[in-house]
Design an enzyme around this catalytic site. Structure first.
Site, PDB file in Angstrom:
ATOM      1  N   HIS A 271      -8.216 -12.053  -6.358  1.00 17.97           N
ATOM      2  CA  HIS A 271      -8.171 -11.338  -7.628  1.00 17.97           C
ATOM      3  C   HIS A 271      -8.079 -12.376  -8.750  1.00 17.97           C
ATOM      4  O   HIS A 271      -7.635 -13.515  -8.529  1.00 17.97           O
ATOM      5  CB  HIS A 271      -6.912 -10.474  -7.737  1.00 17.97           C
ATOM      6  CG  HIS A 271      -6.699  -9.510  -6.618  1.00 17.97           C
ATOM      7  ND1 HIS A 271      -7.642  -8.592  -6.228  1.00 17.97           N
ATOM      8  CD2 HIS A 271      -5.624  -9.303  -5.806  1.00 17.97           C
ATOM      9  CE1 HIS A 271      -7.155  -7.849  -5.234  1.00 17.97           C
ATOM     10  NE2 HIS A 271      -5.935  -8.272  -4.948  1.00 17.97           N
TER      11      HIS A 271
ATOM     12  N   GLY B   7       0.809  -1.212   0.000  1.00 17.20           N
ATOM     13  CA  GLY B   7       0.000   0.000   0.000  1.00 17.20           C
ATOM     14  C   GLY B   7       0.845   1.266   0.000  1.00 17.20           C
ATOM     15  O   GLY B   7       0.346   2.352  -0.302  1.00 17.20           O
TER      16      GLY B   7
ATOM     17  N   HIS C  96      -1.426  -0.731 -11.745  1.00  9.37           N
ATOM     18  CA  HIS C  96      -0.753  -2.026 -11.545  1.00  9.37           C
ATOM     19  C   HIS C  96       0.487  -2.200 -12.421  1.00  9.37           C
ATOM     20  O   HIS C  96       1.524  -2.659 -11.949  1.00  9.37           O
ATOM     21  CB  HIS C  96      -1.757  -3.171 -11.769  1.00  9.37           C
ATOM     22  CG  HIS C  96      -2.930  -3.073 -10.849  1.00  9.37           C
ATOM     23  ND1 HIS C  96      -4.136  -2.499 -11.223  1.00  9.37           N
ATOM     24  CD2 HIS C  96      -3.067  -3.411  -9.547  1.00  9.37           C
ATOM     25  CE1 HIS C  96      -4.966  -2.515 -10.202  1.00  9.37           C
ATOM     26  NE2 HIS C  96      -4.351  -3.067  -9.167  1.00  9.37           N
TER      27      HIS C  96
ATOM     28  N   SER D 146       2.744  -5.074  -3.768  1.00  9.49           N
ATOM     29  CA  SER D 146       1.390  -5.539  -3.433  1.00  9.49           C
ATOM     30  C   SER D 146       1.128  -6.955  -3.937  1.00  9.49           C
ATOM     31  O   SER D 146       1.933  -7.530  -4.679  1.00  9.49           O
ATOM     32  CB  SER D 146       0.374  -4.599  -4.070  1.00  9.49           C
ATOM     33  OG  SER D 146       0.357  -4.846  -5.470  1.00  9.49           O
ATOM     34  N   CYS D 147      -0.038  -7.460  -3.575  1.00  7.60           N
ATOM     35  CA  CYS D 147      -0.450  -8.791  -4.024  1.00  7.60           C
ATOM     36  C   CYS D 147      -0.517  -8.874  -5.553  1.00  7.60           C
ATOM     37  O   CYS D 147       0.012  -9.809  -6.160  1.00  7.60           O
ATOM     38  CB  CYS D 147      -1.799  -9.146  -3.414  1.00  7.60           C
ATOM     39  SG  CYS D 147      -2.989  -7.790  -3.461  1.00  7.60           S
ATOM     40  N   ASN D 148      -1.145  -7.882  -6.184  1.00 10.06           N
ATOM     41  CA  ASN D 148      -1.249  -7.899  -7.653  1.00 10.06           C
ATOM     42  C   ASN D 148       0.136  -7.833  -8.292  1.00 10.06           C
ATOM     43  O   ASN D 148       0.446  -8.576  -9.223  1.00 10.06           O
ATOM     44  CB  ASN D 148      -2.104  -6.715  -8.130  1.00 10.06           C
ATOM     45  CG  ASN D 148      -3.581  -6.976  -7.916  1.00 10.06           C
ATOM     46  OD1 ASN D 148      -4.112  -7.978  -8.377  1.00 10.06           O
ATOM     47  ND2 ASN D 148      -4.248  -6.079  -7.203  1.00 10.06           N
TER      48      ASN D 148
HETATM   49  N1  NAD Z   1      -5.097  -7.110   2.535  1.00 16.75           N
HETATM   50  C1  NAD Z   1      -4.489  -7.469   1.441  1.00 16.75           C
HETATM   51  O1  NAD Z   1      -5.050  -8.201   0.650  1.00 16.75           O
HETATM   52  C2  NAD Z   1      -3.091  -7.013   1.161  1.00 16.75           C
HETATM   53  C3  NAD Z   1      -2.339  -7.729   0.247  1.00 16.75           C
HETATM   54  C4  NAD Z   1      -1.015  -7.344   0.004  1.00 16.75           C
HETATM   55  C5  NAD Z   1      -0.501  -6.223   0.629  1.00 16.75           C
HETATM   56  N2  NAD Z   1      -1.296  -5.519   1.493  1.00 16.75           N
HETATM   57  C6  NAD Z   1      -0.663  -4.359   2.140  1.00 16.75           C
HETATM   58  O2  NAD Z   1      -0.266  -4.747   3.452  1.00 16.75           O
HETATM   59  C7  NAD Z   1      -0.376  -3.639   4.352  1.00 16.75           C
HETATM   60  C8  NAD Z   1      -1.311  -4.030   5.483  1.00 16.75           C
HETATM   61  O3  NAD Z   1      -2.596  -4.308   4.953  1.00 16.75           O
HETATM   62  P1  NAD Z   1      -3.645  -5.202   5.714  1.00 16.75           P
HETATM   63  O4  NAD Z   1      -4.698  -5.513   4.711  1.00 16.75           O
HETATM   64  O5  NAD Z   1      -2.982  -6.321   6.425  1.00 16.75           O
HETATM   65  O6  NAD Z   1      -4.209  -4.159   6.761  1.00 16.75           O
HETATM   66  P2  NAD Z   1      -5.179  -4.465   8.003  1.00 16.75           P
HETATM   67  O7  NAD Z   1      -6.027  -3.253   8.161  1.00 16.75           O
HETATM   68  O8  NAD Z   1      -5.846  -5.782   7.851  1.00 16.75           O
HETATM   69  O9  NAD Z   1      -4.185  -4.604   9.233  1.00 16.75           O
HETATM   70  C9  NAD Z   1      -3.539  -3.514   9.797  1.00 16.75           C
HETATM   71  C10 NAD Z   1      -3.332  -3.777  11.284  1.00 16.75           C
HETATM   72  O10 NAD Z   1      -2.559  -2.695  11.810  1.00 16.75           O
HETATM   73  C11 NAD Z   1      -3.112  -2.276  13.045  1.00 16.75           C
HETATM   74  N3  NAD Z   1      -2.720  -0.883  13.284  1.00 16.75           N
HETATM   75  C12 NAD Z   1      -3.394   0.261  13.040  1.00 16.75           C
HETATM   76  N4  NAD Z   1      -2.653   1.318  13.430  1.00 16.75           N
HETATM   77  C13 NAD Z   1      -1.491   0.824  13.935  1.00 16.75           C
HETATM   78  C14 NAD Z   1      -0.331   1.414  14.502  1.00 16.75           C
HETATM   79  N5  NAD Z   1      -0.205   2.739  14.642  1.00 16.75           N
HETATM   80  N6  NAD Z   1       0.676   0.601  14.915  1.00 16.75           N
HETATM   81  C15 NAD Z   1       0.573  -0.749  14.796  1.00 16.75           C
HETATM   82  N7  NAD Z   1      -0.520  -1.353  14.270  1.00 16.75           N
HETATM   83  C16 NAD Z   1      -1.531  -0.578  13.841  1.00 16.75           C
HETATM   84  C17 NAD Z   1      -4.613  -2.478  12.851  1.00 16.75           C
HETATM   85  O11 NAD Z   1      -5.278  -2.546  14.108  1.00 16.75           O
HETATM   86  C18 NAD Z   1      -4.636  -3.805  12.096  1.00 16.75           C
HETATM   87  O12 NAD Z   1      -4.609  -4.911  12.978  1.00 16.75           O
HETATM   88  C19 NAD Z   1      -0.866  -2.462   3.490  1.00 16.75           C
HETATM   89  O13 NAD Z   1       0.250  -1.769   3.008  1.00 16.75           O
HETATM   90  C20 NAD Z   1      -1.572  -3.163   2.342  1.00 16.75           C
HETATM   91  O14 NAD Z   1      -1.649  -2.370   1.186  1.00 16.75           O
HETATM   92  C21 NAD Z   1      -2.555  -5.902   1.792  1.00 16.75           C
END
Ligand code: NAD
Length: 349
Positions: free
Chosen positions: A220, A111, A194, A140-142
């Site tokens: 996806h 992200g 992407h 990212s995943c994609n």
């Molecule tokens: N979800 C997906 O499918 C996916 C896939 C690949 C990459 N990503 C990337 O991974 C990253 C995380 O995404 P996610 O989907 O796991 O997010 P998420 O919202 O599921 O998890 C984030 C976690 O961080 C915690 N959090 C919030 N503020 C915080 C802080 N100040 N300190 C510590 N923890 C805190 C939240 O409570 C939550 O548990 C992003 O950059 C996202 O773009 C996500």
């Protein structure tokens, strides 16, 4: 002694990365950091992972909510050799000064923008360039799936032009307030982000992408069209995909006619959380006509970049300078090692 890795943000990606780190023999989880007193964060305690609070306010809330908090952010950083930040977009940037102050190498996730670290990582493309880095962005995943596919398919022949239609899941299953619920939302204004993101890892590749978001939470799906420089053979594509780790061929003819079926297979294989770390390419989607190839694959967004996060730790801390053995070690520890795949050729870009 095994390397100590801290995971900041125990959400969709963080909890998976935490388990994957803990499964490796050359690293261990120093703990997780979060801010909410959620039962889902409480799972970390059930797994005996030390839980830290990001702020004093969060510590109070988490303790009141019944979570045993080990310490604050500084204590968490002291316990770690490297941080994997999987906090939400917008939060990660605020955490970076703390990592820099504590002189801890850090990984950020998809992200975040490429410019934050100036280096975007995909194990198959550039493992060796990550050796000893102090800041790395795991794409990212994609983008992770596209990079794996491009590295695999380039072994068939030079690619003049690539185009991908990205069908994005509307939201992760746990994101109940996101949508769309009954709509298809296109990316407006032309091409999607992407393809340019792939170019942060593989700059020389000519690639463009369009994307829509659909009312589904499973995965996806990418529809890929490649124009090779010379005429190619369908068997060569199948062979290249079979020879690449973290890519599996699935078959509609064998009943896997949708992403739901492909993911069900991985649930039936008793993968943790039903996770599919591999890109699943439908073998019966592969069509070749002279220089043109088309194919379709599914990407389990919650899981696919988890192995790359582990590889990035191994590279940055120089636990293994050889991409082949490093990537294979991750796959063996996760139970996804493909003995017939060619690990040797990967990661030297
Ligand atoms: N979800 C997906 O499918 C996916 C896939 C690949 C990459 N990503 C990337 O991974 C990253 C995380 O995404 P996610 O989907 O796991 O997010 P998420 O919202 O599921 O998890 C984030 C976690 O961080 C915690 N959090 C919030 N503020 C915080 C802080 N100040 N300190 C510590 N923890 C805190 C939240 O409570 C939550 O548990 C992003 O950059 C996202 O773009 C996500």
């Amino acid at each position: 002694m095994s390397a100590r890795v801290l995971v900041v943000g125990y959400g969709v990606v963080g909890k998976r990365v935490a388990d994957a780190i803990q499964a490796q023999s050359d690293m261990r989880l120093a703990g997780i950091v979060d801010v909410v007193p959620s039962a889902l964060v409480g799972i970390a305690l059930e797994r005996r992972y030390p839980v830290f609070a990001a702020t004093a306010e969060a510590a109070e809330k988490m303790t009141k909510g019944g979570l045993r908090v080990e310490g604050d952010f500084d204590a968490a950083l002291r316990a770690a050799d490297l941080v994997v930040d999987t906090s939400p977009e917008g939060v990660t940037a605020k955490n970076l000064p703390a990592y820099e102050r504590a002189k801890k190498p850090f990984i950020i996730n998809g992200g975040e923008k490429h410019s934050v670290t100036g280096f975007s990582f995909s194990s198959f493309a550039n493992y060796t360039r990550a050796l000893g880095k102090t800041g790395t962005r795991v794409v990212s995943c994609n983008t992770t799936s596209l990079c794996r596919m491009m590295i695999a398919l380039r072994t068939v022949g030079a690619i003049d032009d690539a185009f991908v239609s990205v069908v994005r899941r509307g939201a992760d299953p746990v994101r109940t307030s996101s949508g769309p619920i009954n709509a298809i939302e296109p990316v407006l204004g032309g091409f999607s982000h992407h393809a340019p993101d792939v170019n942060t890892v593989i700059p020389e590749l000519k690639i463009a992408s369009l994307a829509v978001k659909v009312s589904s939470t499973l995965s996806h799906v990418h529809m890929l069209r490649l124009q090779f420089h010379k005429a190619i053979d369908r068997d060569a594509i199948v062979e290249a995909l079979n020879a690449t780790p973290r890519i599996v061929l699935v078959s509609g003819a064998k009943g896997l006619v949708s992403n739901a079926h492909v993911l069900e297979l991985h649930r039936d294989r008793l993968r943790p959380r039903g996770d599919m770390w591999e890109v699943g390419v439908w073998e019966d989607s592969i069509l070749v006509d002279d220089r043109t190839a088309v194919l379709t694959y599914c990407v389990h967004m919650e899981a696919v970049a988890v192995p790359e996060n582990v590889d990035a730790v191994r590279a940055m801390l120089r636990l293994d300078a050889d991409p082949a053995t490093a990537i294979a070690a991750t796959d063996k520890a996760l139970g996804m090692f493909q003995p017939n795949a060619n690990y040797r050729s990967l990661g030297h870009g």
